[in-house]
Design a protein around this motif. Sequence first.
Motif, PDB file in Angstrom:
ATOM      1  N   LEU A  36      53.476 -64.529  45.736  1.00  0.00           N
ATOM      2  CA  LEU A  36      53.540 -63.215  45.102  1.00  0.00           C
ATOM      3  C   LEU A  36      54.542 -62.370  45.882  1.00  0.00           C
ATOM      4  N   THR A  37      55.759 -62.327  45.369  1.00  0.00           N
ATOM      5  CA  THR A  37      56.825 -61.671  46.131  1.00  0.00           C
ATOM      6  C   THR A  37      57.185 -60.298  45.586  1.00  0.00           C
TER       7      THR A  37
ATOM      8  N   PHE B  84      37.482 -53.679  36.462  1.00  0.00           N
ATOM      9  CA  PHE B  84      37.099 -54.298  37.728  1.00  0.00           C
ATOM     10  C   PHE B  84      38.178 -55.244  38.239  1.00  0.00           C
ATOM     11  N   ILE B  85      38.798 -55.987  37.358  1.00  0.00           N
ATOM     12  CA  ILE B  85      39.876 -56.886  37.780  1.00  0.00           C
ATOM     13  C   ILE B  85      41.062 -56.075  38.295  1.00  0.00           C
ATOM     14  N   GLY B  86      41.405 -54.997  37.597  1.00  0.00           N
ATOM     15  CA  GLY B  86      42.504 -54.143  38.050  1.00  0.00           C
ATOM     16  C   GLY B  86      42.213 -53.499  39.392  1.00  0.00           C
ATOM     17  N   PHE B  87      40.979 -53.041  39.586  1.00  0.00           N
ATOM     18  CA  PHE B  87      40.622 -52.457  40.875  1.00  0.00           C
ATOM     19  C   PHE B  87      40.656 -53.512  41.980  1.00  0.00           C
ATOM     20  N   GLY B  88      40.216 -54.720  41.662  1.00  0.00           N
ATOM     21  CA  GLY B  88      40.280 -55.800  42.645  1.00  0.00           C
ATOM     22  C   GLY B  88      41.714 -56.129  43.033  1.00  0.00           C
ATOM     23  N   LEU B  89      42.605 -56.185  42.049  1.00  0.00           N
ATOM     24  CA  LEU B  89      44.018 -56.432  42.352  1.00  0.00           C
ATOM     25  C   LEU B  89      44.608 -55.298  43.184  1.00  0.00           C
ATOM     26  N   TYR B  90      44.215 -54.078  42.894  1.00  0.00           N
ATOM     27  CA  TYR B  90      44.691 -52.933  43.674  1.00  0.00           C
ATOM     28  C   TYR B  90      44.239 -53.049  45.131  1.00  0.00           C
ATOM     29  N   ILE B  91      42.984 -53.405  45.345  1.00  0.00           N
ATOM     30  CA  ILE B  91      42.465 -53.536  46.714  1.00  0.00           C
ATOM     31  C   ILE B  91      43.178 -54.671  47.446  1.00  0.00           C
ATOM     32  N   VAL B  92      43.395 -55.794  46.754  1.00  0.00           N
ATOM     33  CA  VAL B  92      44.116 -56.911  47.384  1.00  0.00           C
ATOM     34  C   VAL B  92      45.526 -56.479  47.745  1.00  0.00           C
ATOM     35  N   TRP B  93      46.208 -55.827  46.833  1.00  0.00           N
ATOM     36  CA  TRP B  93      47.575 -55.389  47.088  1.00  0.00           C
ATOM     37  C   TRP B  93      47.625 -54.366  48.225  1.00  0.00           C
ATOM     38  N   ALA B  94      46.632 -53.492  48.310  1.00  0.00           N
ATOM     39  CA  ALA B  94      46.669 -52.431  49.313  1.00  0.00           C
ATOM     40  C   ALA B  94      46.334 -52.935  50.712  1.00  0.00           C
ATOM     41  N   TYR B  95      45.444 -53.924  50.830  1.00  0.00           N
ATOM     42  CA  TYR B  95      44.946 -54.302  52.151  1.00  0.00           C
ATOM     43  C   TYR B  95      45.470 -55.628  52.691  1.00  0.00           C
ATOM     44  N   VAL B  96      45.905 -56.508  51.827  1.00  0.00           N
ATOM     45  CA  VAL B  96      46.398 -57.806  52.308  1.00  0.00           C
ATOM     46  C   VAL B  96      47.843 -57.631  52.774  1.00  0.00           C
ATOM     47  N   PRO B  97      48.180 -58.145  53.942  1.00  0.00           N
ATOM     48  CA  PRO B  97      49.555 -58.008  54.441  1.00  0.00           C
ATOM     49  C   PRO B  97      50.563 -58.702  53.515  1.00  0.00           C
ATOM     50  N   ASP B  98      51.787 -58.174  53.542  1.00  0.00           N
ATOM     51  CA  ASP B  98      52.839 -58.724  52.685  1.00  0.00           C
ATOM     52  C   ASP B  98      53.155 -60.179  53.012  1.00  0.00           C
ATOM     53  N   SER B  99      53.036 -60.551  54.261  1.00  0.00           N
ATOM     54  CA  SER B  99      53.349 -61.941  54.629  1.00  0.00           C
ATOM     55  C   SER B  99      52.383 -62.912  53.951  1.00  0.00           C
ATOM     56  N   TRP B 100      51.132 -62.544  53.819  1.00  0.00           N
ATOM     57  CA  TRP B 100      50.165 -63.412  53.136  1.00  0.00           C
ATOM     58  C   TRP B 100      50.466 -63.485  51.643  1.00  0.00           C
ATOM     59  N   LEU B 101      50.826 -62.354  51.066  1.00  0.00           N
ATOM     60  CA  LEU B 101      51.153 -62.354  49.641  1.00  0.00           C
ATOM     61  C   LEU B 101      52.402 -63.194  49.369  1.00  0.00           C
TER      62      LEU B 101
END
Length: 139
Positions: free
Chosen positions: A54-55, A32-49
């Motif tokens: 998180l570069t 579940f944590i890995g899937f959550g990180l995947y969703i965050v990485w896929a949908y959150v814009p790079d500028s926010w990351l």
Amino acid sequence: MPNLYQSMSQEHSPSPTPERAIYGFVLYLSSFIGFGLYIVWAYVPDSWLHSVGLTYWPQKYWAVALPVYFCVAIILSYIVYIGIILLNTPPLTDIRTVTDCYALYDTPADTHPSCIPPLRDMHISNINKLLYLDNRHVS
């Protein structure tokens, strides 16, 4: 003192032991944590990351490409599996489609007229005689 059978049956039991339960729970949480990180990485814009610090993340292309690659790999594995089965199947003209080395053919000496015959294989020539050389259908 437990006997050898009891100790072996408890050692190789499929029942959930505390260690297996802990491993399963950790695997459940980590998935579940890995899937959550995947969703965050896929949908959150790079500028926010980048603003969070998180570069170093893979390109967003891989968020779509990896699931597609996995799905295609599964489909191709089914196709390859079916292909291997078809390659290992003998052709219809091969004798292996009719009989094998384990066939037990009955002989007239094996059966007594008043007894039920044993369960045996029928030879293909006898089947052909019964099906195709019946004198009732010949005119």
